[in-house]
Design an enzyme around this catalytic site. Structure first.
Site, PDB file in Angstrom:
ATOM      1  N   SER A  64      -0.872   0.285   9.499  1.00 57.58           N
ATOM      2  CA  SER A  64      -0.401   0.713   8.186  1.00 57.58           C
ATOM      3  C   SER A  64      -0.558   2.219   7.987  1.00 57.58           C
ATOM      4  O   SER A  64       0.026   3.017   8.697  1.00 57.58           O
ATOM      5  CB  SER A  64      -1.144  -0.080   7.104  1.00 57.58           C
ATOM      6  OG  SER A  64      -0.645   0.179   5.829  1.00 57.58           O
ATOM      7  N   ASP A 122       3.758   1.086   8.114  1.00 55.61           N
ATOM      8  CA  ASP A 122       4.479  -0.159   8.389  1.00 55.61           C
ATOM      9  C   ASP A 122       5.434  -0.529   7.271  1.00 55.61           C
ATOM     10  O   ASP A 122       6.063  -1.591   7.308  1.00 55.61           O
ATOM     11  CB  ASP A 122       3.507  -1.300   8.669  1.00 55.61           C
ATOM     12  CG  ASP A 122       2.669  -1.688   7.455  1.00 55.61           C
ATOM     13  OD1 ASP A 122       2.516  -0.856   6.538  1.00 55.61           O
ATOM     14  OD2 ASP A 122       2.167  -2.823   7.420  1.00 55.61           O
TER      15      ASP A 122
END
Length: 447
Positions: free
Chosen positions: A102, A243
């Protein structure tokens, strides 16, 4: 021994003991084995990744593990986390896997599983995977010949995800939008979706090299987007994390529009169109009290959960609610997605701007934030902080000094060695001072 799975999958520095290719291989074997036990037949796993250098290595190891246990792999290459969730359901696969850390730096990575219905795995299934990984290797099947799994690519499945995103939006003709892709998973998809809807798109940070993901750009560094929106005279800006399961927006003046404001705009729009189930918005304890006050004025109930989009989703599913999210920009549209989706959120937000024919600043300005301050305290250990008497005394002193005119929230990060100290009140200087006093005690006690 600590649990292998954290709040958002297995994470660590790639190619170390915490997240090695050997571990990825074992997780792949375990996932395929568990899926075969449940289905009784051949299984399919979908794999996607962000743009980190370690992504192909971990994807190869995962794929080998799945094939070794007799499962087939659909390798999507670089795609967003919600893209993996969508394609898993679209292909009726048995499970999906996203390789990403992320918003974390490039050396980190993670492995996150989705079930066949596109939702994150419940804790008990993660525990079953972990037990298989820790068991002796010969306890899992090792087929040969035609029983081995295969690997294939599916660009048409990625295209189906893009078409789904486009189908949820209104025409964006006439809007100029700057998109900061953060050299991450959305670097091709997000500009493409917005262009298909008719927006004029200026795309930033779309040249990933494996090491520059999130580096001074994307949703963790919105100042880049703010400057670009002003420079290009754009109507809005969108910034994604690595992401792309979340987004942060910027209005036409270059001012930030955070997840709370995005949820406020979307909740009011859905309620006005009779499409907000139960007239309820689900968010976390981190959301600003200004959001709660605005929702109350418009007859919308706000339900708070623990921090983490998985807890928001759990509450949404339990209560039959259709909208939820976090201040950080994770927003879940229950009728359109099984998880937070930064591109989908951008499409919904910009569609409201286009339909309302009002500047984003006007729409965002309906919510008045109470001053809020967050300090991330890096610690040597997180365990036991809630029982630490000195820390609890510092929190109690701050609460007493606020005298009911604000709130204190202290929690441990689920993914990093941090204790987060958040205060909300009527005076910024006051809450900054109180936050600093709590943070100092935490550093001293947990060094």
């Amino acid at each position: 021994m600590p649990r292998m799975f954290g709040t958002d999958g297995v994470r660590g520095v790639a190619n170390t003991e915490d997240l090695s290719p050997e571990l990825a291989f074992a997780l792949g074997r375990a996932a395929a084995t568990l899926a075969r036990e449940r289905s009784g037949g051949r299984v399919v796993g979908v794999i996607g990744r962000d743009t980190r250098r370690s992504g192909p290595m971990l994807a190869a190891a995962l794929s080998a593990g799945i094939c070794s246990a007799g499962g087939d792999v659909v390798d999507l290459g670089v795609i967003t986390t919600p893209g993996v969730a969508y394609v898993t359901t679209h292909l009726k696969a048995d499970f999906g896997v996203m390789i990403s850390a992320s918003h974390n730096p490039a050396p980190d990575n993670g492995i996150k599983f989705f079930s066949g219905d596109g939702y994150k795995l419940p804790d008990e299934v993660e525990d079953q995977l972990e037990a298989l990984v820790k068991a002796r290797p010969d306890t899992m099947p090792r087929p040969t010949g035609a029983e081995l799994g295969s690997i294939r690519q599916s660009p048409e499945a990625v295209e189906a995800y893009v078409e789904h995103l486009v189908s949820t939006g209104s025409p964006l003709s006439g809007l100029r939008v700057v998109v900061d892709c953060g050299h991450g998973a959305a670097y091709r998809l997000s500009p493409e979706v917005l262009r298909r809807l008719g927006a004029e798109v200026i795309a930033l940070n779309t040249a990933p090299d494996g090491l520059n993901i999130n580096a001074g750009c994307g949703s963790t560094h919105p100042e880049v987007l703010q400057e670009a929106v002003r420079a290009h005279g754009a109507d809005a800006g969108i910034a994604h994390d690595g992401d792309a399961d979340r987004c942060i927006a910027v209005d036409e003046r270059g001012e930030l529009v955070d997840g709370d404001q995005i949820m406020a705009i979307c909740a009011l729009d859905l309620k006005a169109r009779g499409q907000l189930p139960n007239d309820t918005l689900v968010t976390t304890v981190m959301s600003n009290m200004g959001l709660e006050m605005l929702m109350r004025r418009h007859g919308i109930r706000l339900v708070r959960t623990k921090v983490g989009d998985r807890y928001v989703l759990e509450e949404m599913l339990k209560g039959g609610h259709g909208l939820g999210g976090e201040q950080s920009g994770h927003v879940i549209f229950g009728a359109l997605s099984t998880t937070g989706d930064g591109i989908l959120t951008a499409v919904q937000l910009l569609s409201i701007v286009a339909r309302e024919k009002q500047p984003l600043s006007t729409l965002a300005g309906r919510m008045q934030r109470l001053p809020q301050w967050l300090e991330n305290v890096r610690v040597g250990r997180k365990e036991g902080w809630e029982q630490n008497q000195a820390i609890q005394a510092a929190i109690a002193r701050a609460e007493a000094e606020m005298a009911g005119q604000g709130r204190v929230l202290v929690r441990a990060s689920g993914t990093e060695p941090l204790i987060r100290v958040m205060l909300e009140g009527t005076d910024m200087a006051h809450i900054q001072r109180l936050a600093a006093s709590i943070a100092e005690v935490i550093r001293t006690e947990l060094q």
